[in-house]
Design an enzyme around this catalytic site. Structure first.
Site, PDB file in Angstrom:
ATOM      1  N   SER A 193      12.594  -4.984  11.020  1.00 22.92           N
ATOM      2  CA  SER A 193      11.175  -5.302  10.800  1.00 22.92           C
ATOM      3  C   SER A 193      10.441  -5.468  12.121  1.00 22.92           C
ATOM      4  N   THR A 201      -2.711  -7.255   5.148  1.00 24.33           N
ATOM      5  CA  THR A 201      -2.669  -8.047   3.915  1.00 24.33           C
ATOM      6  C   THR A 201      -3.442  -9.363   4.071  1.00 24.33           C
ATOM      7  N   PRO A 205      -4.726 -13.145   1.802  1.00 22.97           N
ATOM      8  CA  PRO A 205      -4.275 -13.987   0.686  1.00 22.97           C
ATOM      9  C   PRO A 205      -4.654 -13.386  -0.674  1.00 22.97           C
ATOM     10  N   GLU A 232       5.161  -3.209   2.678  1.00 19.32           N
ATOM     11  CA  GLU A 232       4.891  -1.775   2.937  1.00 19.32           C
ATOM     12  C   GLU A 232       4.634  -1.014   1.639  1.00 19.32           C
ATOM     13  N   ASP A 245       6.557  -0.710  -7.352  1.00 16.47           N
ATOM     14  CA  ASP A 245       5.694  -0.117  -8.385  1.00 16.47           C
ATOM     15  C   ASP A 245       4.515   0.639  -7.786  1.00 16.47           C
TER      16      ASP A 245
HETATM   17  P1  TGC Z   1      -7.407   5.546  -1.737  1.00 17.07           P
HETATM   18  O1  TGC Z   1      -8.789   5.721  -2.255  1.00 17.07           O
HETATM   19  O2  TGC Z   1      -6.275   6.217  -2.428  1.00 17.07           O
HETATM   20  O3  TGC Z   1      -7.353   5.992  -0.199  1.00 17.07           O
HETATM   21  C1  TGC Z   1      -8.330   5.588   0.754  1.00 17.07           C
HETATM   22  C2  TGC Z   1      -8.336   6.646   1.856  1.00 17.07           C
HETATM   23  O4  TGC Z   1      -7.042   6.673   2.491  1.00 17.07           O
HETATM   24  C3  TGC Z   1      -6.423   7.968   2.297  1.00 17.07           C
HETATM   25  N1  TGC Z   1      -4.998   7.695   2.038  1.00 17.07           N
HETATM   26  C4  TGC Z   1      -4.058   7.879   2.957  1.00 17.07           C
HETATM   27  N2  TGC Z   1      -4.134   8.386   4.203  1.00 17.07           N
HETATM   28  C5  TGC Z   1      -2.986   8.450   4.908  1.00 17.07           C
HETATM   29  N3  TGC Z   1      -1.809   8.021   4.403  1.00 17.07           N
HETATM   30  C6  TGC Z   1      -1.698   7.499   3.170  1.00 17.07           C
HETATM   31  N4  TGC Z   1      -0.532   7.053   2.725  1.00 17.07           N
HETATM   32  C7  TGC Z   1      -2.853   7.419   2.382  1.00 17.07           C
HETATM   33  N5  TGC Z   1      -3.128   6.958   1.123  1.00 17.07           N
HETATM   34  C8  TGC Z   1      -4.444   7.144   0.928  1.00 17.07           C
HETATM   35  C9  TGC Z   1      -7.155   8.601   1.127  1.00 17.07           C
HETATM   36  O5  TGC Z   1      -7.074  10.004   1.186  1.00 17.07           O
HETATM   37  C10 TGC Z   1      -8.563   8.078   1.351  1.00 17.07           C
HETATM   38  O6  TGC Z   1      -9.111   8.802   2.434  1.00 17.07           O
HETATM   39  P2  TGC Z   1     -10.683   9.092   2.523  1.00 17.07           P
HETATM   40  O7  TGC Z   1     -10.838   9.987   3.714  1.00 17.07           O
HETATM   41  O8  TGC Z   1     -11.028   9.759   1.220  1.00 17.07           O
HETATM   42  O9  TGC Z   1     -11.345   7.769   2.680  1.00 17.07           O
HETATM   43  O10 TGC Z   1      -7.156   3.993  -1.597  1.00 17.07           O
HETATM   44  P3  TGC Z   1      -6.962   2.869  -2.708  1.00 17.07           P
HETATM   45  O11 TGC Z   1      -7.850   1.734  -2.365  1.00 17.07           O
HETATM   46  O12 TGC Z   1      -7.082   3.472  -4.082  1.00 17.07           O
HETATM   47  O13 TGC Z   1      -5.455   2.396  -2.461  1.00 17.07           O
HETATM   48  C11 TGC Z   1      -4.376   3.239  -2.607  1.00 17.07           C
HETATM   49  C12 TGC Z   1      -3.031   2.492  -2.461  1.00 17.07           C
HETATM   50  C13 TGC Z   1      -2.864   1.477  -3.557  1.00 17.07           C
HETATM   51  C14 TGC Z   1      -1.941   3.535  -2.578  1.00 17.07           C
HETATM   52  C15 TGC Z   1      -2.934   1.826  -1.086  1.00 17.07           C
HETATM   53  O14 TGC Z   1      -3.932   0.961  -0.825  1.00 17.07           O
HETATM   54  C16 TGC Z   1      -1.592   1.199  -0.815  1.00 17.07           C
HETATM   55  O15 TGC Z   1      -0.717   1.869  -0.316  1.00 17.07           O
HETATM   56  N6  TGC Z   1      -1.375  -0.128  -1.121  1.00 17.07           N
HETATM   57  C17 TGC Z   1      -0.181  -0.832  -0.673  1.00 17.07           C
HETATM   58  C18 TGC Z   1      -0.524  -1.753   0.451  1.00 17.07           C
HETATM   59  C19 TGC Z   1       0.557  -1.836   1.496  1.00 17.07           C
HETATM   60  O16 TGC Z   1       1.455  -1.023   1.568  1.00 17.07           O
HETATM   61  N7  TGC Z   1       0.433  -2.809   2.377  1.00 17.07           N
HETATM   62  C20 TGC Z   1       1.357  -2.932   3.461  1.00 17.07           C
HETATM   63  C21 TGC Z   1       0.889  -3.959   4.464  1.00 17.07           C
HETATM   64  S1  TGC Z   1       1.748  -3.878   5.997  1.00 17.07           S
HETATM   65  C22 TGC Z   1       3.281  -4.438   5.696  1.00 17.07           C
HETATM   66  O17 TGC Z   1       3.686  -4.703   4.613  1.00 17.07           O
HETATM   67  C23 TGC Z   1       4.140  -4.556   6.879  1.00 17.07           C
HETATM   68  S2  TGC Z   1       5.731  -5.127   6.602  1.00 17.07           S
HETATM   69  C24 TGC Z   1       6.395  -4.646   8.058  1.00 17.07           C
HETATM   70  C25 TGC Z   1       7.732  -5.124   8.348  1.00 17.07           C
HETATM   71  O18 TGC Z   1       7.958  -6.312   8.564  1.00 17.07           O
HETATM   72  O19 TGC Z   1       8.633  -4.225   8.462  1.00 17.07           O
HETATM   73  P1  FAD Z   2       0.362  -8.185  -5.171  1.00 11.37           P
HETATM   74  O1  FAD Z   2      -0.461  -7.073  -4.659  1.00 11.37           O
HETATM   75  O2  FAD Z   2      -0.325  -9.414  -5.664  1.00 11.37           O
HETATM   76  O3  FAD Z   2       1.305  -7.623  -6.310  1.00 11.37           O
HETATM   77  C1  FAD Z   2       2.020  -8.476  -7.206  1.00 11.37           C
HETATM   78  C2  FAD Z   2       2.676  -7.599  -8.271  1.00 11.37           C
HETATM   79  O4  FAD Z   2       1.675  -6.854  -8.987  1.00 11.37           O
HETATM   80  C3  FAD Z   2       3.631  -6.550  -7.656  1.00 11.37           C
HETATM   81  O5  FAD Z   2       4.746  -6.409  -8.482  1.00 11.37           O
HETATM   82  C4  FAD Z   2       2.815  -5.267  -7.684  1.00 11.37           C
HETATM   83  O6  FAD Z   2       3.602  -4.102  -7.754  1.00 11.37           O
HETATM   84  C5  FAD Z   2       1.978  -5.472  -8.952  1.00 11.37           C
HETATM   85  N1  FAD Z   2       0.732  -4.688  -8.909  1.00 11.37           N
HETATM   86  C6  FAD Z   2      -0.324  -4.826  -8.068  1.00 11.37           C
HETATM   87  N2  FAD Z   2      -1.253  -3.895  -8.322  1.00 11.37           N
HETATM   88  C7  FAD Z   2      -0.759  -3.122  -9.318  1.00 11.37           C
HETATM   89  C8  FAD Z   2      -1.250  -1.982 -10.024  1.00 11.37           C
HETATM   90  N3  FAD Z   2      -2.425  -1.413  -9.723  1.00 11.37           N
HETATM   91  N4  FAD Z   2      -0.483  -1.477 -10.999  1.00 11.37           N
HETATM   92  C9  FAD Z   2       0.717  -2.013 -11.302  1.00 11.37           C
HETATM   93  N5  FAD Z   2       1.238  -3.099 -10.685  1.00 11.37           N
HETATM   94  C10 FAD Z   2       0.495  -3.645  -9.699  1.00 11.37           C
HETATM   95  N6  FAD Z   2       1.453  -7.336   5.437  1.00 11.37           N
HETATM   96  C11 FAD Z   2       0.820  -6.975   6.594  1.00 11.37           C
HETATM   97  O7  FAD Z   2      -0.342  -6.582   6.582  1.00 11.37           O
HETATM   98  N7  FAD Z   2       1.487  -7.038   7.788  1.00 11.37           N
HETATM   99  C12 FAD Z   2       2.767  -7.457   7.893  1.00 11.37           C
HETATM  100  O8  FAD Z   2       3.342  -7.496   8.998  1.00 11.37           O
HETATM  101  C13 FAD Z   2       3.441  -7.860   6.685  1.00 11.37           C
HETATM  102  N8  FAD Z   2       4.717  -8.344   6.760  1.00 11.37           N
HETATM  103  C14 FAD Z   2       5.293  -8.868   5.619  1.00 11.37           C
HETATM  104  C15 FAD Z   2       6.509  -9.543   5.719  1.00 11.37           C
HETATM  105  C16 FAD Z   2       7.085 -10.117   4.588  1.00 11.37           C
HETATM  106  C17 FAD Z   2       8.370 -10.877   4.711  1.00 11.37           C
HETATM  107  C18 FAD Z   2       6.460  -9.970   3.320  1.00 11.37           C
HETATM  108  C19 FAD Z   2       7.105 -10.536   2.090  1.00 11.37           C
HETATM  109  C20 FAD Z   2       5.254  -9.308   3.220  1.00 11.37           C
HETATM  110  C21 FAD Z   2       4.635  -8.776   4.365  1.00 11.37           C
HETATM  111  N9  FAD Z   2       3.376  -8.173   4.299  1.00 11.37           N
HETATM  112  C22 FAD Z   2       2.732  -7.774   5.454  1.00 11.37           C
HETATM  113  C23 FAD Z   2       2.625  -8.164   3.038  1.00 11.37           C
HETATM  114  C24 FAD Z   2       3.064  -7.088   2.072  1.00 11.37           C
HETATM  115  O9  FAD Z   2       2.647  -5.825   2.479  1.00 11.37           O
HETATM  116  C25 FAD Z   2       2.507  -7.445   0.697  1.00 11.37           C
HETATM  117  O10 FAD Z   2       3.259  -8.564   0.233  1.00 11.37           O
HETATM  118  C26 FAD Z   2       2.594  -6.304  -0.288  1.00 11.37           C
HETATM  119  O11 FAD Z   2       1.722  -5.257   0.070  1.00 11.37           O
HETATM  120  C27 FAD Z   2       2.275  -6.737  -1.730  1.00 11.37           C
HETATM  121  O12 FAD Z   2       1.155  -7.529  -1.788  1.00 11.37           O
HETATM  122  P2  FAD Z   2       1.193  -8.966  -2.551  1.00 11.37           P
HETATM  123  O13 FAD Z   2       2.371  -9.697  -2.075  1.00 11.37           O
HETATM  124  O14 FAD Z   2      -0.139  -9.582  -2.398  1.00 11.37           O
HETATM  125  O15 FAD Z   2       1.447  -8.606  -4.054  1.00 11.37           O
END
Ligand code: TGC
Ligand code: FAD
Length: 392
Positions: free
Chosen positions: A98, A139, A141, A371, A375
């Site tokens: 990570s 992300t 709250p 990430e 789901d």
């Molecule tokens: P949507 O309308 O689909 O897209 C908005 C714009 O973004 C483009 N796009 C992408 N571009 C590049 N790569 C991708 N994977 C892309 N997905 C979408 C899309 O074409 C559009 O572009 P434009 O030019 O038309 O504006 O957006 P949405 O609001 O409907 O959301 C889509 C969704 C749900 C898939 C997306 O928001 C998502 O992936 N949600 C999950 C959030 C997430 O992964 N968060 C991670 C936070 S960081 C983290 O967890 C770090 S942990 C690190 C560690 O410790 O290892």
């Molecule tokens: P929620 O979005 O509230 O989701 C809760 C549940 O609802 C999940 O099961 C989800 O699949 C479901 N759900 C949500 N929407 C839908 C839908 N449309 N349809 C069906 N099911 C749905 N974020 C950062 O930005 N930077 C970081 O460095 C980072 N590091 C992290 C480290 C750790 C240890 C953890 C646990 C998380 C970290 N995150 C980070 C945040 C992480 O990316 C989020 O926890 C993740 O994206 C999910 O968001 P949430 O926890 O708010 O869950």
């Protein structure tokens, strides 16, 4: 140092698909994990402590930003090399992987891709050596899976922006020197900013009492009227696709990393099953144990082939975000299933810290959520194959 018995499975001879350079890189990281991570990680995990000294060592090994150009102090390697590094790190611990994922894919990559030359020169060489540590704030709250709803905001004040809001669940938060933070401007357009430690109004409290990723720092990023100089805005990106492009790189690395955690569990369970006797036989002699081991190896082998192929596509700049989502989703779930089955094979011993399995299980419970949750990645595949989005 205790003798390392690890024998990574390679049932389909994936090794033959690697170049000599790939093998040298993998072997260097594997040796380092054996020497520097394995002996200390269980205690760090039990003590809920990130082994901070490993950052510098990882920097010396070229683990940070390995696919970025040499002129910024990086190694200029391909994406298969990056993947192999992540596999070895996560065999050690998901928390160590990570730290490397965030530094590389979520901090160095956006500065390289969306930053100007001045920003690249200012930050990348120091991030590459581990002299400074980065975090990535997307992300919030109230906005996890749906980052488009973020409420963290910047207001234009002429020569600077004022940043207000809060990010949550942020890896490296309380130890970061800089954070790449995503916030909306007055028109609601998402922009990327580089926030530096010490800026007035910026605090980063740590989140305690985690049962998962205990050897990793998680925390909040809180911004109260933080003055952000305009030169700290990433000029070449607007909108949600900025952070999502960073996530593609990180998710790709996680897909490889999860294979490492799974291989460590499988290897541990296989050895244990051959050594542990019950009913006057090694438990490996029972069909039910063989079923577990055979299915684990089948799934690991499929996952190895999946990441190898997505890696070759990424090297050609052809890997789609949806292909990467499929690999992240499949491989993390595979690793969690393998870890759970492995723990069963070890019986009661499987719950102790004498073996790495329970730690991997607990870690993977975060990896399957961050990430993009399991789901959310399914819905990304669903949208890709039907053309109909089902998020909203
Ligand atoms: P949507 O309308 O689909 O897209 C908005 C714009 O973004 C483009 N796009 C992408 N571009 C590049 N790569 C991708 N994977 C892309 N997905 C979408 C899309 O074409 C559009 O572009 P434009 O030019 O038309 O504006 O957006 P949405 O609001 O409907 O959301 C889509 C969704 C749900 C898939 C997306 O928001 C998502 O992936 N949600 C999950 C959030 C997430 O992964 N968060 C991670 C936070 S960081 C983290 O967890 C770090 S942990 C690190 C560690 O410790 O290892
Ligand atoms: P929620 O979005 O509230 O989701 C809760 C549940 O609802 C999940 O099961 C989800 O699949 C479901 N759900 C949500 N929407 C839908 C839908 N449309 N349809 C069906 N099911 C749905 N974020 C950062 O930005 N930077 C970081 O460095 C980072 N590091 C992290 C480290 C750790 C240890 C953890 C646990 C998380 C970290 N995150 C980070 C945040 C992480 O990316 C989020 O926890 C993740 O994206 C999910 O968001 P949430 O926890 O708010 O869950």
């Amino acid at each position: 140092m205790p003798k390392i018995l690890y024998t990574p499975p390679d049932y389909y001879l994936v090794n033959e698909l690697l170049t000599d350079e790939h093998k040298i890189i993998r072997s260097a990281i594997r040796d380092w994990v054996n020497k520097s991570v394995k002996p200390i990680i269980e205690d760090a995990n039990q003590e809920h402590r990130f082994p901070l000294h490993l950052i510098k060592e990882m920097g010396e090994l070229g683990i940070f930003g390995p696919f970025l150009p040499e002129k910024y102090g990086c190694a200029g390697l391909d994406h298969i090399s990056y993947g192999l590094i992540m596999t070895e790190l996560e065999r050690g611990d998901s928390g160590i992987r990570s730290a490397a994922s965030v530094q590389t894919s979520l901090v160095m990559y956006p500065i390289y891709k969306f930053g100007n030359e001045e920003q690249r020169k200012k930050y990348l060489p120091r991030l590459a050596t581990g002299e400074i540590i980065g975090a990535f704030g997307l992300t919030e709250p109230n906005h996890g899976s749906d980052p488009s709803g973020m409420t963290t905001k910047i207001k234009d004040k002429g020569d600077h922006y004022l940043l207000n809001g809060a990010k949550m669940w942020i890896t490296n938060a309380s130890i970061c020197d800089i954070a790449v933070v995503w916030a909306k401007d007055e028109k609601g357009v998402i922009k990327g900013l580089i926030v530096e430690k010490g800026m007035e109004g910026f605090t980063a409290p740590e989140t305690f009492h985690k049962w998962s990723l205990r050897a990793s720092v998680t925390g909040e990023l809180v911004f109260e009227d933080v003055k952000i100089p305009k030169e700290n805005v990433l000029p070449d990106i607007k909108g949600l696709k900025g952070p999502l492009m960073c996530l593609n790189s990180a998710r790709y690395g996680i897909a490889w990393g999860a294979v490492g955690a799974a291989m460590d569990c499988y290897d541990t369970a296989l050895r244990y099953a051959k050594e542990r006797y019950q009913f006057k036989k090694p438990i490996a002699a029972f069909q039910l144990t063989q079923k577990k081991l055979a299915e684990m190896l089948t799934e690991i082998t499929k996952a190895q082939l999946l990441v190898w192929r997505v890696g070759t596509l990424r090297n050609d700049n052809r890997a789609t975000p949806a292909q990467i989502s499929m690999a992240k989703r499949n491989n993390v779930k595979m690793a969690l299933d393998v870890a759970r089955e492995s723990r069963q094979i070890l019986g009661a011993m499987g719950i102790t810290g004498d073996f790495p399995i329970m730690r991997h299980i607990m870690n993977l419970e975060s990896v399957i959520t961050y990430e993009g949750t399991h789901d959310i990645h399914l819905l990304i595949t669903g949208e890709d194959i039907t053309g109909i989005e089902a998020f909203h």
